[in-house]
Design an enzyme around this catalytic site. Structure first.
Site, PDB file in Angstrom:
ATOM      1  N   ASP A  29      38.292  46.144  41.127  1.00 19.97           N
ATOM      2  CA  ASP A  29      37.572  47.401  40.876  1.00 19.97           C
ATOM      3  C   ASP A  29      38.462  48.317  40.039  1.00 19.97           C
ATOM      4  O   ASP A  29      39.295  49.050  40.573  1.00 19.97           O
ATOM      5  CB  ASP A  29      37.217  48.049  42.215  1.00 19.97           C
ATOM      6  CG  ASP A  29      36.185  49.150  42.081  1.00 19.97           C
ATOM      7  OD1 ASP A  29      35.844  49.519  40.945  1.00 19.97           O
ATOM      8  OD2 ASP A  29      35.721  49.651  43.126  1.00 19.97           O
ATOM      9  N   VAL A  30      38.288  48.254  38.719  1.00 20.37           N
ATOM     10  CA  VAL A  30      39.141  49.026  37.810  1.00 20.37           C
ATOM     11  C   VAL A  30      38.378  50.077  37.013  1.00 20.37           C
ATOM     12  O   VAL A  30      38.966  50.994  36.452  1.00 20.37           O
ATOM     13  CB  VAL A  30      39.892  48.101  36.826  1.00 20.37           C
ATOM     14  CG1 VAL A  30      40.930  47.273  37.556  1.00 20.37           C
ATOM     15  CG2 VAL A  30      38.933  47.203  36.055  1.00 20.37           C
ATOM     16  N   LYS A  31      37.040  49.909  36.923  1.00 24.12           N
ATOM     17  CA  LYS A  31      36.174  50.869  36.210  1.00 24.12           C
ATOM     18  C   LYS A  31      36.722  51.215  34.828  1.00 24.12           C
ATOM     19  O   LYS A  31      36.773  52.372  34.420  1.00 24.12           O
ATOM     20  CB  LYS A  31      35.958  52.135  37.042  1.00 24.12           C
ATOM     21  CG  LYS A  31      35.237  51.865  38.366  1.00 24.12           C
ATOM     22  CD  LYS A  31      34.986  53.135  39.139  1.00 24.12           C
ATOM     23  CE  LYS A  31      34.215  52.853  40.415  1.00 24.12           C
ATOM     24  NZ  LYS A  31      35.010  52.149  41.433  1.00 24.12           N
ATOM     25  N   ARG A  32      37.100  50.205  34.081  1.00 25.51           N
ATOM     26  CA  ARG A  32      37.705  50.408  32.780  1.00 25.51           C
ATOM     27  C   ARG A  32      36.639  50.528  31.687  1.00 25.51           C
ATOM     28  O   ARG A  32      35.533  50.027  31.821  1.00 25.51           O
ATOM     29  CB  ARG A  32      38.643  49.246  32.427  1.00 25.51           C
ATOM     30  CG  ARG A  32      39.849  49.112  33.326  1.00 25.51           C
ATOM     31  CD  ARG A  32      40.784  50.306  33.192  1.00 25.51           C
ATOM     32  NE  ARG A  32      42.103  50.017  33.725  1.00 25.51           N
ATOM     33  CZ  ARG A  32      42.535  50.355  34.917  1.00 25.51           C
ATOM     34  NH1 ARG A  32      41.741  51.001  35.727  1.00 25.51           N
ATOM     35  NH2 ARG A  32      43.756  50.065  35.317  1.00 25.51           N
TER      36      ARG A  32
END
Length: 306
Positions: free
Chosen positions: A104-107
């Site tokens: 879960d990095v939401k890049r």
């Protein structure tokens, strides 16, 4: 296709849930903390080692009943370089145990920067010539869509090239999500427009089981919106945060699933990691408490979707 691999693991375990590994040092039982502090000191290295031991023991206890884990990068980045090492080692350990890893990095960013983010988590980093290595060997990551197609396309390309998947933020579980996502524009909400784009983007990499490698993040805390989104994105797999600690229930997540019982994987983080605290177990029984909660969650969700 990567999404087919996830579906196979869900079917094998008969469990449409993912455990979020979002550890803060205060979640780690004291006996693990003290052992690691003795070895490494009361510093970032000691903290990172304690979290790694915590994660490994949870994975060992859960790997036969869950299909996937979702480490949230922020909880590792806050502990600096040592925390980043722990993220890498957690991903590696989970994959070696046969789990599907959604990092879960939401890049996101534009152009070459989006390519760099995608390379880090989905692709392979070139050292020189024909030497390529995995930086973070995730099976999947979360992605922010708000830069449009040119910010998403590099991730889609790597999904196809390296057999990976992504989950794009559509309707998130937090209370203030509506400040932006519920805004009306040309007769539709922003989240509906994003959903239509996700559906369009997903057509580029469909799996053999009827779902795309391009998934969507849809919060458990908005069941009515989830039902609407399920219709807009019939072939999109949903990653569903917000169950448990954020207030979402098994009945709330039911709208995220299709009639085939597939189409969604539901996340619980603190509810499972901290089950020993919530259920007042002895510290040394933290992994057993997590297992008990994971089984309870699985059964509750299955009762609502089958």
């Amino acid at each position: 296709m990567s999404i087919d691999i996830l579906i196979d693991k869900i079917r094998q375990k008969n469990n449409p849930s993912v455990v979020g590994l979002d550890p803060r040092i205060e979640y780690v039982p004291e006996f693990i903390r003290e052992e690691c502090y003795t070895r490494c000191g009361r510093n970032l290295k000691g903290v990172a080692q304690a979290i790694l031991e915590f994660n490994k023991k949870l994975i060992d206890e859960l790997c036969d009943i869950i299909p996937a884990v979702k480490p949230q990068s922020a909880y590792y980045e806050m502990y600096g370089v040592e925390g980043i090492k722990t993220l890498y080692e957690t991903i590696e350990y989970a994959r070696n145990k046969g789990l599907y890893v959604i990092t879960d990095v939401k890049r996101n960013d534009i152009g070459s920067t989006a390519e760099a983010y995608s390379t880090a988590y989905l692709g392979k980093t070139q050292i020189e010539g024909d030497i390529y290595v995995d930086a973070f060997a995730s099976d999947s990551i979360t992605v922010n869509p708000y830069l449009g197609t040119d910010g998403i396309q590099p991730f889609i390309n790597d999904c196809s090239k390296y057999n990976k998947s992504i989950f794009i933020l559509v309707k998130t579980s937090n209370r203030s999500s509506g400040e932006v996502q519920d805004l009306m524009t040309a007769g539709e909400t922003v989240y509906e427009k994003i959903a239509a784009l996700v559906n369009q983007w997903g057509s580029q990499c469909m799996g053999q089981k009827g779902y795309s490698n391009i998934g969507a993040v849809v919060g458990a805390t908005y069941p009515e919106q989830a039902a609407k989104l399920r219709k807009i994105m019939p072939n999109t797999y949903f990653l569903v945060p917000g169950y448990g600690a954020q207030g979402g229930t098994a009945k709330d997540v039911a709208n995220c699933f299709n009639k085939d019982g597939l189409g969604a994987i539901v996340n619980s983080s603190r509810g499972i990691m901290c089950a020993y605290i919530n259920k007042k177990y002895e510290e040394k029984e933290f992994a057993a408490a997590a297992r008990e909660e994971a089984i309870r969650m699985r059964d509750e969700i299955l009762n609502c979707i089958i």
